[in-house]
Design a protein around this motif. Structure first.
Motif, mmCIF file in Angstrom:
data_model
loop_
_atom_site.group_PDB
_atom_site.id
_atom_site.type_symbol
_atom_site.label_atom_id
_atom_site.label_comp_id
_atom_site.label_asym_id
_atom_site.label_seq_id
_atom_site.Cartn_x
_atom_site.Cartn_y
_atom_site.Cartn_z
ATOM 1 N N UNK A 94 13.796 -14.940 12.817
ATOM 2 C CA UNK A 94 15.019 -15.975 13.313
ATOM 3 C C UNK A 94 14.353 -16.502 14.551
ATOM 4 N N UNK A 95 14.393 -18.126 14.474
ATOM 5 C CA UNK A 95 13.971 -18.677 15.673
ATOM 6 C C UNK A 95 15.275 -19.622 15.951
ATOM 7 N N UNK A 96 15.471 -19.591 17.397
ATOM 8 C CA UNK A 96 16.715 -20.627 17.593
ATOM 9 C C UNK A 96 16.235 -21.388 19.006
ATOM 10 N N UNK A 97 17.015 -22.491 19.241
ATOM 11 C CA UNK A 97 17.326 -22.995 20.545
ATOM 12 C C UNK A 97 17.829 -22.086 21.344
ATOM 13 N N UNK A 98 17.563 -22.468 22.592
ATOM 14 C CA UNK A 98 18.184 -21.666 23.661
ATOM 15 C C UNK A 98 18.958 -22.381 24.780
ATOM 16 N N UNK A 167 13.568 -16.780 20.735
ATOM 17 C CA UNK A 167 13.896 -18.205 21.420
ATOM 18 C C UNK A 167 12.621 -18.904 21.595
ATOM 19 N N UNK A 168 12.121 -19.465 20.860
ATOM 20 C CA UNK A 168 10.555 -19.819 21.257
ATOM 21 C C UNK A 168 10.474 -20.962 22.194
ATOM 22 N N UNK A 169 11.420 -21.645 22.671
ATOM 23 C CA UNK A 169 11.422 -22.576 23.558
ATOM 24 C C UNK A 169 10.768 -22.029 24.902
ATOM 25 N N UNK A 170 11.206 -20.813 25.263
ATOM 26 C CA UNK A 170 10.710 -19.939 26.567
ATOM 27 C C UNK A 170 11.628 -20.203 27.601
ATOM 28 N N UNK A 171 12.866 -21.113 27.428
ATOM 29 C CA UNK A 171 13.569 -21.473 28.592
ATOM 30 C C UNK A 171 14.817 -21.947 28.126
ATOM 31 N N UNK A 172 15.910 -22.010 28.731
ATOM 32 C CA UNK A 172 17.171 -22.829 28.456
ATOM 33 C C UNK A 172 17.148 -24.132 28.779
ATOM 34 N N UNK A 173 17.852 -24.772 27.916
ATOM 35 C CA UNK A 173 18.059 -26.305 28.271
ATOM 36 C C UNK A 173 19.335 -26.590 27.573
ATOM 37 N N UNK A 174 20.046 -27.469 27.982
ATOM 38 C CA UNK A 174 21.426 -27.880 27.517
ATOM 39 C C UNK A 174 21.748 -28.446 26.293
ATOM 40 N N UNK A 175 20.675 -28.904 25.617
ATOM 41 C CA UNK A 175 21.055 -29.247 24.245
ATOM 42 C C UNK A 175 21.645 -30.551 24.156
ATOM 43 N N UNK A 177 22.248 -34.792 24.416
ATOM 44 C CA UNK A 177 21.202 -35.860 24.376
ATOM 45 C C UNK A 177 21.080 -36.494 25.703
ATOM 46 N N UNK A 178 20.630 -35.890 26.528
ATOM 47 C CA UNK A 178 20.382 -36.223 28.147
ATOM 48 C C UNK A 178 18.924 -36.428 28.418
ATOM 49 N N UNK A 179 18.192 -36.500 27.199
ATOM 50 C CA UNK A 179 16.624 -36.715 27.671
ATOM 51 C C UNK A 179 16.317 -35.270 28.378
ATOM 52 N N UNK A 180 16.810 -34.078 28.239
ATOM 53 C CA UNK A 180 16.462 -32.850 28.784
ATOM 54 C C UNK A 180 15.880 -32.069 27.722
ATOM 55 N N UNK A 181 14.492 -31.813 27.803
ATOM 56 C CA UNK A 181 13.840 -30.891 26.909
ATOM 57 C C UNK A 181 12.874 -29.991 27.605
ATOM 58 N N UNK A 182 12.734 -28.701 27.102
ATOM 59 C CA UNK A 182 11.813 -27.751 27.740
ATOM 60 C C UNK A 182 10.237 -28.311 27.527
ATOM 61 N N UNK A 183 9.442 -28.069 28.513
ATOM 62 C CA UNK A 183 8.239 -28.356 28.008
ATOM 63 C C UNK A 183 7.588 -27.542 27.147
#
Length: 316
Positions: A94-98, A167-175, A177-183
């Motif tokens: 199970x892979x999810x955004x964080x 959580x394969x993004x490796x970090x949290x981000x707000x989710x 639509x603010x242009x904020x995405x994990x690298x």
């Protein structure tokens, strides 16, 4: 929350500016907030007791106990849980955004699984013993060379018949639509475990919303008064205590867990492409998507992959 950069942890573009400002989130009275805090402490204490029982429970009862505890703790925070979609019955990755520490509770409340977490969680008061007893897989994210061994452990758990949540993004981000995405998006290395174990991958979207106000005279911006919110997020240099205090003080906060169609990679699947497809499935799900009118088909679509298996490594 991750604030420094290494090969394991990309830096999120989110910071305190992504969080609601003072007065932007509907709040409950202080008395109710304190009541929720007491309820949360009681649930954490119950979790500590549960940690002593989990190792002796059969697998099915252990999952049911974890699910019940996670749902009860989510309610104690004053957060409404909404589940959409259906996870496959066979063990899956199970892979999810964080976005928040709440993500783990939400996943366990919907589909108890062995979570892949940073090793620091093992030392957290109350939560650490419960994580250990619940079969959490720990990884030292400061040691990139340990990653291949971690991937092998995840594959072994999948082969043994247990679902694993990551959580394969490796970090949290707000989710938002603010242009904020994990690298780097979804980190592909852990997807190799699903390929090696022949297990399906289930992309899951986790989103936070505020209930629409009973009357339009709330004085709050529409996006804050009824719609997606970052009130549940845990970002940047914010302390855990501050995040918890905001969550238990929010009125009408809900977390939605939406499972999309499972991906069934072949034996020669490319983990990088699999990660990209899973990431697209997660981020293309509308935040307020309606529940399917009928259950998903018994056989989920098979995703074709080119016959190439890159050497297992850090795939940053």
């Amino acid at each position: 929350m991750n604030t420094h950069h290494d090969l394991w942890r990309p830096v999120s573009g989110c910071d305190a500016g992504c969080l609601p400002g003072p007065g932007e989130t509907p709040a409950v009275p202080v008395a109710r907030r304190l009541g929720r805090l007491v309820a949360v402490l009681l649930m954490l204490a119950a979790g500590a007791l549960l940690a002593g029982l989990l190792p002796v429970l059969p697998a099915r009862e252990r999952r049911a106990a974890l699910r019940g505890w996670a749902r009860g703790t989510t309610r104690a925070f004053g957060v409404r849980l909404v589940a959409r979609g259906r996870l496959p019955r066979r063990p899956s990755l199970v892979v999810a955004n964080h976005a928040s520490w709440l993500d783990v509770l939400a996943l366990l409340a919907v589909a108890p699984a062995r979570v892949l977490a940073k090793r620091e969680v093992r030392r957290w008061p109350l939560v650490g013993p419960l994580a250990v007893a619940g079969g959490t897989l720990f990884v030292d994210r400061a040691r990139p060379r340990a990653l291949p061994a971690t991937v092998r452990r995840v594959a072994a758990v999948l082969r043994a018949g247990y679902p694993v949540a990551v959580f394969p993004e490796g970090t949290t981000w707000c989710g938002a639509a603010l242009g904020c995405r994990p690298g780097g998006g979804f980190r592909p290395a852990v997807f190799q475990a699903a390929v090696d174990a022949g297990a399906p991958v289930v992309p899951v979207r986790i989103g936070y919303h505020l209930a629409a106000p009973a009357a339009p005279s709330s004085g709050l911006p529409p996006a804050r008064a009824g719609g997606p919110t970052t009130a549940g997020a845990f970002l940047g240099a914010e302390s855990l205590g501050r995040s918890v205090w905001r969550v238990i003080g929010a009125r009408g906060l809900s977390v939605t867990v939406t499972a999309t169609a499972a991906l069934h990679p072949g034996r020669d699947a490319d983990r990088r492409r699999l990660a990209r497809i899973a990431e697209s499935a997660v981020h293309l799900v509308p935040p307020r998507a309606a529940a399917p009118a009928v259950p998903p088909p018994a056989v989920a679509p098979v995703v074709p992959f080119p016959p190439a298996v890159p050497e297992l490594g850090l795939a940053a």
